[in-house]
Enzyme design. Sequence first.
Site, PDB file in Angstrom:
ATOM      1  N   SER A  10      13.188  71.259  45.993  1.00  0.00           N
ATOM      2  CA  SER A  10      13.387  72.695  45.582  1.00  0.00           C
ATOM      3  C   SER A  10      15.298  73.381  46.834  1.00  0.00           C
ATOM      4  O   SER A  10      15.915  72.646  46.658  1.00  0.00           O
ATOM      5  CB  SER A  10      12.341  73.857  45.971  1.00  0.00           C
ATOM      6  OG  SER A  10      12.627  75.104  45.938  1.00  0.00           O
ATOM      7  N   HIS A  37      13.831  73.198  40.948  1.00  0.00           N
ATOM      8  CA  HIS A  37      14.016  75.449  41.199  1.00  0.00           C
ATOM      9  C   HIS A  37      15.552  75.124  41.042  1.00  0.00           C
ATOM     10  O   HIS A  37      16.029  75.363  42.054  1.00  0.00           O
ATOM     11  CB  HIS A  37      13.191  75.610  42.493  1.00  0.00           C
ATOM     12  CG  HIS A  37      11.628  75.458  41.946  1.00  0.00           C
ATOM     13  ND1 HIS A  37      10.705  75.863  43.480  1.00  0.00           N
ATOM     14  CD2 HIS A  37      11.042  74.341  41.856  1.00  0.00           C
ATOM     15  CE1 HIS A  37       9.626  74.772  43.255  1.00  0.00           C
ATOM     16  NE2 HIS A  37       9.966  74.542  42.187  1.00  0.00           N
ATOM     17  N   ASP A 130       4.628  73.856  45.638  1.00  0.00           N
ATOM     18  CA  ASP A 130       5.043  73.124  43.848  1.00  0.00           C
ATOM     19  C   ASP A 130       5.437  71.367  44.152  1.00  0.00           C
ATOM     20  O   ASP A 130       5.935  70.955  45.293  1.00  0.00           O
ATOM     21  CB  ASP A 130       6.027  73.553  43.498  1.00  0.00           C
ATOM     22  CG  ASP A 130       6.602  73.526  41.847  1.00  0.00           C
ATOM     23  OD1 ASP A 130       5.068  73.107  41.499  1.00  0.00           O
ATOM     24  OD2 ASP A 130       7.663  73.576  41.738  1.00  0.00           O
TER      25      ASP A 130
END
Lengths: 197, 291
Positions: A10, A37, A130
């Site tokens: 991310s 992401h 995540d």
Amino acid sequence: MYDLVCIGASWGGLKAIGQVLADLPAELDLPIAIAQHRHPDSPEGTLAQLLQAQTNRPVLDVEDKMAIEPRHVYIAPPNYHLLVERGSFALSVDERIQFARPSIDVLFETAAHAYGSGVIGIILTGANDDGAHGLARIKRVGGVAVIQDPLGAARRTMPDAAIAATVADAILPLDAIGKFIYGLWVQPATVREVTKA
Amino acid sequence: MASVGASREPAGTSKHPPAHGDLEDIELSLLLEGVFRQYGFDFREYAPASLRRRVWRRVFAEGLQTISALQDKLLHDPACMERLLLDLSINVTAMFRDPAFYLAFREKVVPILRTYPFTRIWVAGCSTGEEVYSLAILLEEEQVYDRARIYATDINESVLDRARSGVFPLDKMREYTQNYIKGGGTRAFSEYYLAKYDGAQFQRSLIENVVFAQHNLVSDHSFNEFNVIICRNVMIYFDRTLQERVHRLFFDSLVTFGVLGLGHKESIRFSPHEAGYEELDPSEKLYRKVG
């Protein structure tokens, strides 16, 4: 023998993924799937172009049902979840999971289902958790869990969450991850024995 | 393969199914077979990875532990089947999702529509209707809505009811307004709806020329001839075989020079009729039937 490398990242991920790809020796022929992401509106292809500058492998934004081929690097397109079937990818526009689409968990969990112990999962830098569930799943079906050392990560939340969720095979500084993957690919059994002990 | 008991996932976050691949595949295919034979809905050719995730979500929502337990409940409880049907047929979408698609539609498809005295448009798999209202707004602004009819179909009747109601969450309007502007919108987006309670009620006139109807892409045949078919991010939930069949249905339902619009990451390559189309806008996945 391994079938697929999955990378989740991310915040700060572009640089981190770039380094891992750059460190992989050319002869390593595993396909690599990446969930990074991104802002939903980010232009398609940009991430692929930036990563392409770091590697000689073909880097592609995934299209629905695209076949998984050796040596290729596959990127989850913005605003879609990337799922793994045996031999090909699938996409979905299901709800965001913890605000993320693509979700790293979705990529990792479907990869674990499709390829079981043939999956190597790698969690890199990020400011959310995540990927932790997904990595635990990969581990549970006998795959390999690799986590970037939180100390050197641009954001440590994601590696920390992954470490809390599973027993990693390796927690490594960024510049050692490529080498470790190469080691697994060259000598799967030996490395697995060592890390299992 | 590790046993379920060896799980180290933290307690309280067990919204994730245990890993036991092969048995799970058996349970899933038995459930799909049962659903088909008892209720007639055929999900057997849906893409397995996302189907499996959606079925597991329903398993947990029903307070169950296994796909087999869900199968048992489904077969004896039509209300439970209705809930699964909703899970499997709602496609998350947004008004003017992928604004660039609507911009391309204005620039490249509308000029074609102007050449027709009357236009029939099929929005296949319209779900809760966001795309239908977006399209109606676009056609209205381009002054071709009067001579157009939109057929909006979905497998699920209750989803269609929601589409007919024209009420969308108020907290989405900011996002939709931005999409609308990026998609080439020429007015104030708020002209199209009235805010009431927590919903945005869209103008009824937008669906004056819309026919909402139940249609199952898996099993139903063509029902008309269309100038435009839009089916975005619906077929990604289908496997290759089913995709091919639906592509054949679309090809047969389009007039010559009719336009097919797909999702950003969907490819015409899996259509048996690929050669029968030319690209109208390759990055926005707009194709024109020439064969």
